[in-house]
Design a protein around this motif. Structure first.
Motif, PDB file in Angstrom:
ATOM      1  N   ALA A  82       8.990  -5.386  14.855  1.00 33.29           N
ATOM      2  CA  ALA A  82      10.225  -4.728  14.406  1.00 33.29           C
ATOM      3  C   ALA A  82      10.750  -5.371  13.122  1.00 33.29           C
ATOM      4  CB  ALA A  82      11.279  -4.782  15.502  1.00 33.29           C
ATOM      5  N   THR A  83      10.565  -6.680  12.975  1.00 29.89           N
ATOM      6  CA  THR A  83      10.984  -7.358  11.745  1.00 29.89           C
ATOM      7  C   THR A  83      10.150  -6.874  10.569  1.00 29.89           C
ATOM      8  OG1 THR A  83      11.625  -9.295  13.040  1.00 29.89           O
ATOM      9  CG2 THR A  83      11.365  -9.610  10.665  1.00 29.89           C
ATOM     10  N   PHE A  84       8.846  -6.709  10.790  1.00 26.74           N
ATOM     11  CA  PHE A  84       7.979  -6.170   9.741  1.00 26.74           C
ATOM     12  C   PHE A  84       8.429  -4.755   9.371  1.00 26.74           C
ATOM     13  CE2 PHE A  84       4.329  -3.656   8.371  1.00 26.74           C
ATOM     14  CZ  PHE A  84       3.885  -4.399   7.286  1.00 26.74           C
ATOM     15  N   GLN A  85       8.676  -3.920  10.365  1.00 26.65           N
ATOM     16  CA  GLN A  85       9.087  -2.537  10.100  1.00 26.65           C
ATOM     17  C   GLN A  85      10.428  -2.484   9.368  1.00 26.65           C
ATOM     18  OE1 GLN A  85       7.375   0.289  10.363  1.00 26.65           O
ATOM     19  NE2 GLN A  85       5.655  -0.975  11.011  1.00 26.65           N
ATOM     20  N   ALA A  86      11.353  -3.376   9.712  1.00 24.03           N
ATOM     21  CA  ALA A  86      12.647  -3.430   9.023  1.00 24.03           C
ATOM     22  C   ALA A  86      12.452  -3.840   7.558  1.00 24.03           C
ATOM     23  CB  ALA A  86      13.584  -4.401   9.733  1.00 24.03           C
ATOM     24  N   THR A  87      11.549  -4.780   7.320  1.00 23.03           N
ATOM     25  CA  THR A  87      11.244  -5.200   5.944  1.00 23.03           C
ATOM     26  C   THR A  87      10.618  -4.053   5.169  1.00 23.03           C
ATOM     27  OG1 THR A  87      10.873  -7.457   6.750  1.00 23.03           O
ATOM     28  CG2 THR A  87      10.020  -6.927   4.560  1.00 23.03           C
ATOM     29  N   LEU A  88       9.684  -3.375   5.797  1.00 28.29           N
ATOM     30  CA  LEU A  88       9.021  -2.225   5.180  1.00 28.29           C
ATOM     31  C   LEU A  88      10.040  -1.141   4.833  1.00 28.29           C
ATOM     32  CD1 LEU A  88       6.172  -1.155   4.469  1.00 28.29           C
ATOM     33  CD2 LEU A  88       6.073  -0.205   6.771  1.00 28.29           C
ATOM     34  N   SER A  89      10.943  -0.852   5.733  1.00 28.83           N
ATOM     35  CA  SER A  89      11.975   0.167   5.494  1.00 28.83           C
ATOM     36  C   SER A  89      12.929  -0.240   4.378  1.00 28.83           C
ATOM     37  CB  SER A  89      12.782   0.421   6.771  1.00 28.83           C
ATOM     38  OG  SER A  89      11.970   0.985   7.754  1.00 28.83           O
ATOM     39  N   ARG A  90      13.324  -1.493   4.377  1.00 23.83           N
ATOM     40  CA  ARG A  90      14.269  -1.960   3.365  1.00 23.83           C
ATOM     41  C   ARG A  90      13.679  -1.868   1.958  1.00 23.83           C
ATOM     42  NH1 ARG A  90      17.873  -7.113   4.697  1.00 23.83           N
ATOM     43  NH2 ARG A  90      18.323  -5.718   6.432  1.00 23.83           N
ATOM     44  N   LEU A  91      12.372  -2.109   1.850  1.00 26.20           N
ATOM     45  CA  LEU A  91      11.724  -2.085   0.539  1.00 26.20           C
ATOM     46  C   LEU A  91      11.162  -0.717   0.155  1.00 26.20           C
ATOM     47  CD1 LEU A  91       9.808  -5.473   0.732  1.00 26.20           C
ATOM     48  CD2 LEU A  91      11.788  -4.935  -0.698  1.00 26.20           C
ATOM     49  N   ALA A  92      11.163   0.224   1.086  1.00 22.19           N
ATOM     50  CA  ALA A  92      10.526   1.534   0.862  1.00 22.19           C
ATOM     51  C   ALA A  92      10.957   2.235  -0.433  1.00 22.19           C
ATOM     52  CB  ALA A  92      10.759   2.446   2.062  1.00 22.19           C
ATOM     53  N   PRO A  93      12.231   2.227  -0.812  1.00 23.43           N
ATOM     54  CA  PRO A  93      12.608   2.946  -2.036  1.00 23.43           C
ATOM     55  C   PRO A  93      11.970   2.393  -3.313  1.00 23.43           C
ATOM     56  CG  PRO A  93      14.561   2.437  -0.724  1.00 23.43           C
ATOM     57  CD  PRO A  93      13.412   1.709  -0.101  1.00 23.43           C
ATOM     58  N   TRP A  94      11.498   1.159  -3.264  1.00 24.19           N
ATOM     59  CA  TRP A  94      10.954   0.536  -4.470  1.00 24.19           C
ATOM     60  C   TRP A  94       9.442   0.339  -4.431  1.00 24.19           C
ATOM     61  CZ3 TRP A  94      15.674  -1.165  -2.435  1.00 24.19           C
ATOM     62  CH2 TRP A  94      16.783  -0.855  -3.229  1.00 24.19           C
ATOM     63  N   LYS A  95       8.771   0.767  -3.368  1.00 19.12           N
ATOM     64  CA  LYS A  95       7.331   0.548  -3.256  1.00 19.12           C
ATOM     65  C   LYS A  95       6.580   1.447  -4.242  1.00 19.12           C
ATOM     66  CE  LYS A  95       3.425   0.795  -0.094  1.00 19.12           C
ATOM     67  NZ  LYS A  95       2.638   1.741  -0.879  1.00 19.12           N
ATOM     68  N   PRO A  96       5.788   0.846  -5.126  1.00 18.39           N
ATOM     69  CA  PRO A  96       4.967   1.654  -6.041  1.00 18.39           C
ATOM     70  C   PRO A  96       3.758   2.244  -5.315  1.00 18.39           C
ATOM     71  CG  PRO A  96       4.788  -0.695  -6.567  1.00 18.39           C
ATOM     72  CD  PRO A  96       5.687  -0.573  -5.383  1.00 18.39           C
ATOM     73  N   GLU A  97       3.050   3.104  -5.991  1.00 18.95           N
ATOM     74  CA  GLU A  97       1.829   3.687  -5.433  1.00 18.95           C
ATOM     75  C   GLU A  97       0.790   2.585  -5.220  1.00 18.95           C
ATOM     76  OE1 GLU A  97       1.098   6.911  -4.567  1.00 18.95           O
ATOM     77  OE2 GLU A  97       3.234   7.272  -4.898  1.00 18.95           O
ATOM     78  N   THR A  98       0.006   2.730  -4.157  1.00 18.15           N
ATOM     79  CA  THR A  98      -1.067   1.777  -3.885  1.00 18.15           C
ATOM     80  C   THR A  98      -2.044   1.766  -5.061  1.00 18.15           C
ATOM     81  OG1 THR A  98      -0.845   2.121  -1.515  1.00 18.15           O
ATOM     82  CG2 THR A  98      -2.938   1.202  -2.280  1.00 18.15           C
ATOM     83  N   GLY A  99      -2.445   0.571  -5.451  1.00 15.58           N
ATOM     84  CA  GLY A  99      -3.365   0.418  -6.572  1.00 15.58           C
ATOM     85  C   GLY A  99      -2.670   0.253  -7.910  1.00 15.58           C
ATOM     86  N   THR A 100      -1.343   0.205  -7.906  1.00 22.43           N
ATOM     87  CA  THR A 100      -0.614   0.070  -9.172  1.00 22.43           C
ATOM     88  C   THR A 100       0.299  -1.153  -9.146  1.00 22.43           C
ATOM     89  OG1 THR A 100       1.280   1.420  -8.465  1.00 22.43           O
ATOM     90  CG2 THR A 100      -0.565   2.574  -9.508  1.00 22.43           C
ATOM     91  N   THR A 101       0.655  -1.599 -10.336  1.00 21.45           N
ATOM     92  CA  THR A 101       1.652  -2.650 -10.519  1.00 21.45           C
ATOM     93  C   THR A 101       2.784  -2.036 -11.322  1.00 21.45           C
ATOM     94  OG1 THR A 101      -0.001  -4.406 -10.500  1.00 21.45           O
ATOM     95  CG2 THR A 101       2.114  -4.919 -11.532  1.00 21.45           C
ATOM     96  N   GLN A 102       3.995  -2.200 -10.825  1.00 20.63           N
ATOM     97  CA  GLN A 102       5.163  -1.620 -11.487  1.00 20.63           C
ATOM     98  C   GLN A 102       6.173  -2.720 -11.763  1.00 20.63           C
ATOM     99  OE1 GLN A 102       6.781   1.851  -9.498  1.00 20.63           O
ATOM    100  NE2 GLN A 102       8.843   1.149  -9.962  1.00 20.63           N
ATOM    101  N   SER A 103       6.694  -2.733 -12.963  1.00 17.75           N
ATOM    102  CA  SER A 103       7.761  -3.665 -13.317  1.00 17.75           C
ATOM    103  C   SER A 103       9.053  -2.879 -13.448  1.00 17.75           C
ATOM    104  CB  SER A 103       7.456  -4.358 -14.646  1.00 17.75           C
ATOM    105  OG  SER A 103       6.297  -5.142 -14.533  1.00 17.75           O
ATOM    106  N   THR A 104      10.157  -3.520 -13.068  1.00 17.15           N
ATOM    107  CA  THR A 104      11.430  -2.812 -13.193  1.00 17.15           C
ATOM    108  C   THR A 104      11.726  -2.577 -14.662  1.00 17.15           C
ATOM    109  OG1 THR A 104      12.549  -4.939 -12.991  1.00 17.15           O
ATOM    110  CG2 THR A 104      12.489  -3.560 -11.032  1.00 17.15           C
ATOM    111  N   THR A 105      12.222  -1.410 -14.926  1.00 13.72           N
ATOM    112  CA  THR A 105      12.595  -1.030 -16.284  1.00 13.72           C
ATOM    113  C   THR A 105      14.069  -0.676 -16.287  1.00 13.72           C
ATOM    114  OG1 THR A 105      11.941   1.244 -15.840  1.00 13.72           O
ATOM    115  CG2 THR A 105      10.277  -0.190 -16.836  1.00 13.72           C
ATOM    116  N   ASP A 106      14.581  -0.224 -17.397  1.00 15.55           N
ATOM    117  CA  ASP A 106      15.995   0.139 -17.521  1.00 15.55           C
ATOM    118  C   ASP A 106      16.857  -1.047 -17.114  1.00 15.55           C
ATOM    119  OD1 ASP A 106      18.297   1.628 -17.964  1.00 15.55           O
ATOM    120  OD2 ASP A 106      18.314   2.396 -15.908  1.00 15.55           O
TER     121      ASP A 106
END
Length: 167
Positions: A82-106
């Protein structure tokens, strides 16, 4: 080679080939969901803590304090899934596509000399999605992401190892 030998070879080889394909597609089918989330927190031009955290799908959580942390070295917590799932949910809005690296912009306005986070989602096929974030990014989205990333330490139970209670 006789016709009988060719037929025998074919009869033996085809099932092995199909079995290998079936196993490979099974890995690909389960490869999409993350089985591990790790994040590292980099230094600033001061005494900011430098450490790494990894949480596995079963909840096993690992901490490695490098500098300016309350605890240096490797520590482990037995959290639950459940702790893993909560972490996954909390970060979900910022997860990039698999196979990519994304840096914050703006990131305007941007403060220099701040910590950087690198978050890595790893799936069963060992494919990764990577997010790099500069906490000096003071746009609205940047501040929200910084707050979310900073909240992870409490969520996964490593906050006491990062900073002493007085900090």
């Amino acid at each position: 080679m006789s016709r009988f030998a060719i037929v025998r070879l074919f009869v033996c080889a085809v099932p092995l080939f199909l079995l290998g394909c079936a196993q490979q597609s099974q890995v690909a089918a389960t490869g999409g969901d993350p089985i591990r989330i790790s994040y590292s927190v980099g230094p600033c031009y001061g005494t900011c803590p430098v450490y790494q955290v990894a949480i596995e799908a079963n909840g096993a959580t690992f901490f490695n304090g490098e500098r300016h942390t309350s605890v240096e070295g490797t520590q482990q917590i037995s959290n639950n899934a459940a702790t893993f799932q909560a972490t996954l949910s909390r970060l979900a809005p910022w997860k990039p596509e698999t196979g990519t690296t994304q840096s914050t912009t703006d990131c305007e306005p941007r403060a220099t000399d701040q910590q950087n986070y690198t978050v890595i989602w790893t799936n069963a096929a060992f494919e990764q999605a990577v997010l790099e974030h500069d906490t000096g990014c003071h746009s609205e989205a940047g501040r929200q992401l910084t707050e979310t990333l900073r909240s992870l330490d409490s969520l996964v139970g490593v906050a006491p190892w990062v900073r002493s209670p007085a900090q």
